[in-house]
Design an enzyme around this catalytic site. Structure first.
Site, mmCIF file in Angstrom:
data_model
loop_
_atom_site.group_PDB
_atom_site.id
_atom_site.type_symbol
_atom_site.label_atom_id
_atom_site.label_comp_id
_atom_site.label_asym_id
_atom_site.label_seq_id
_atom_site.Cartn_x
_atom_site.Cartn_y
_atom_site.Cartn_z
ATOM 1 N NE ARG A 221 -11.010 -9.696 -1.953
ATOM 2 C CZ ARG A 221 -11.293 -8.784 -2.875
ATOM 3 N NH1 ARG A 221 -11.573 -9.149 -4.116
ATOM 4 N NH2 ARG A 221 -11.324 -7.512 -2.558
ATOM 5 C CE LYS B 256 -3.939 -1.821 2.655
ATOM 6 N NZ LYS B 256 -4.980 -1.582 1.655
#
Ligand code: BES
Ligand code: MN
Ligand code: ZN
Length: 517
Positions: A361, A287
């Protein structure tokens, strides 16, 4: 902090020695425009209790707007024992307006430095037909206004507000509201535990420490039990997707299993699954640096599950609930999973990890497969899953995804009742197109568009064996900026949802008892 319910006359209310007296004034209190005929003679006004006189005068002079949250603060008012009096508009006096009014009023409470344990008198007696939801909204507002984070800031001034006396309109109401008060107290404990763990920095909230927090909830005489799985057990379960995320970190993963069985063993449990990424760097798909600190909040789904179990341990309702928390860090390293790597999930489905930053996920899918063994009545996962959900819904409503209309409706209603709002999002199969890949059963990311929905479509593939819902709390679990901190959401929504089950079962029980008789 503690709460007590009272039924005091105007006189007794205004004579109570306390730091702040808050009076909620709903729009319905506004007297009809005075005509000559119903004009109150000055003499009888003078004989009215001071607090009532203050309220009526403020209304008459239009100095008090009864819209929810509008304030009129007074200091050392004649005839009133409290140092500060706050009149606050309560609008239509529904749970939304009561919540707004109390948030504004508690924020305006002035507690001098010398006062270490403040006492607030909260007068709700003007509200006709006060609901349990409104009472709990008021309690939540009081708690939220006075919460202090101290774990890594030990010199911060401790919580000052220690006692909130809530004045209701009648003794009958005090009786009727007593279970609601109990629920409110439990809810606050749950919300504050969720906030606490959400707020702790990642080096003070590792997967190991999160597992210890779960064990603490189950310690002693608690009706909650807790089982912790480590890397070995998780490998044995073949949770290849979860393990792939964890492999880049020095911190060993934990899979936390919480059980609360308050109803008969034969009653199918509701399973809650919370995303427990204790820090999300993005992994090799790293990120940008700006605001990356906020990725310590990436375990707020897990924290909300811990909060729910804390509240259950206090309230002991007749329901069955299982909590599952896959927890690890998402780090770049020479061991880290790489874009393009294909892993095999516990379900047997292979996954191409195209972006290591779509890790939530990947840990949730194995937990969803694990959930099957409980033969659940329903499974709800809670996750700070996508930035796209923040773009779609902002910080007001959590994203709710479910193919089950009944389950979706129950969750939405629980959100409205607890003022912990959600909004239903679509799950059309067309959204799953982008997850197709030449190299595995499914890819972990689709394109940029509809990112919150494609994430939900990924999860749905692993939740085919039971009614399932997914809450994306990326926008609602914490606040950024000056007020940076965890909100404890969606503990109120989840508790309301679970407790509604208890009510339904009680009603069903009565019905079957009647038909048997
Ligand atoms: N934890 C983040 C989601 C997130 C991002 C929550 C920002 C709140 C604020 C999640 O693991 C993530 O990184 N999601 C990616 C998915 C993308 C790579 C498909 C995202 O939303 O950018
Ligand atoms: Mn991520
Ligand atoms: Zn994440």
């Amino acid at each position: 902090m503690n709460f007590e319910l009272k039924n005091l006359s105007w006189e007794a209310c205004e004579q109570t020695i306390c730091d702040v007296l808050i009076l909620l004034v709903p729009a319905s209190s506004k007297p009809a425009k005075p005509t000559k005929a119903n004009d109150v003679p000055t003499k009888s006004v003078k004989s009215l209790p001071a607090l009532k006189r203050l309220m009526l005068a403020a209304l008459e002079q239009d100095d008090l707007d009864t819209s929810a949250g509008k304030l009129l603060s007074c200091y050392r008012s004649t005839g009133i024992a409290a140092r500060q009096v706050i009149l606050v508009g309560a609008g239509q006096a529904n749970e939304k307006d009561v919540a707004r009014a109390c948030a504004a009023a508690f924020a305006a409470c002035k507690i001098p430095g010398a006062v270490k344990s403040a006492h607030v008198m909260l007068c709700l007696a003007q509200i006709n037909g006060l609901s349990g939801a409104s009472l709990q909204a008021a309690m939540q507002a009081a708690a939220a206004s006075s919460y202090v984070y101290t774990h890594t800031k030990p010199k911060a001034e401790a919580r000052k507000l220690q006692l909130v006396s809530i004045n209701l309109g009648s003794q009958a109401q005090v009786q009727a509201m007593s279970p609601e008060l109990q629920q409110g107290r439990a809810l606050i404990e749950g919300v504050e535990l969720a906030k606490e763990w959400g707020n702790r920095p990642a080096n003070h909230a590792t997967p190991t420490l999160l597992a210890k927090a779960a064990q603490a909830i189950a310690a002693g005489k608690s009706p909650v039990s807790c089982e912790i799985l480590g890397p070995k057990e998780v490998a044995k379960l073949k949770m290849g997707s979860f393990m792939a995320v964890a492999q880049g970190s020095e911190q060993p993963l934990r899979f936390i299993v919480l059980r609360y069985f308050g109803a008969a063993k034969t009653v199918q449990p509701t399973v809650l699954v919370g995303k427990g990424i204790t820090f999300d760097t993005g992994g090799i798909s790293i990120k940008p640096a700006a605001e990356m600190d906020e990725m310590k909040f990436d375990m707020c789904g897990a924290a909300s599950v811990l909060g729910v179990f804390k509240a259950l341990s206090v309230l002991k309702p007749k329901i069955n609930v299982v909590g599952l928390i896959p927890s690890c860090e998402n780090m770049p390293s020479h061991n880290a999973v790489k874009p393009g790597d294909v892993v095999t999930s516990m379900s047997g489905q292979t996954i191409e990890i195209l972006n290591t930053d779509a890790e939530g996920r990947l840990i949730l899918c194995d937990a969803l497969t694990y959930a099957e063994r409980f033969k659940p009545a329903a499974v709800v996962d809670i996750a700070t899953l996508t930035g796209a959900c923040v773009v779609a819904l902002g910080a007001v409503r959590s994203g709710l995804f479910s193919a089950d209309d009944d389950l979706a409706a129950q969750l939405l209603r629980a959100g409205e009742a607890s003022q912990d709002l959600a909004w239903r999002m679509p799950l059309d199969d067309d959204y799953a197109e982008g997850l197709k890949t030449n190299f595995a059963d499914v890819a972990n990311v689709a394109g940029r568009m509809g990112g919150a929905i494609t994430a939900a479509k990924f999860l749905q593939r692993f939740a085919s064996q039971y009614p399932w819902a997914h809450l994306d709390i990326a926008g609602t679990a914490w606040k950024s900026g000056a007020a940076k901190g965890s909100t404890g959401r969606p503990v109120p929504l989840l508790m309301k949802f679970l407790l509604n089950f208890e009510q339904k079962q009680a009603v069903a029980g009565k019905k079957s008892a009647r038909s048997a008789a």
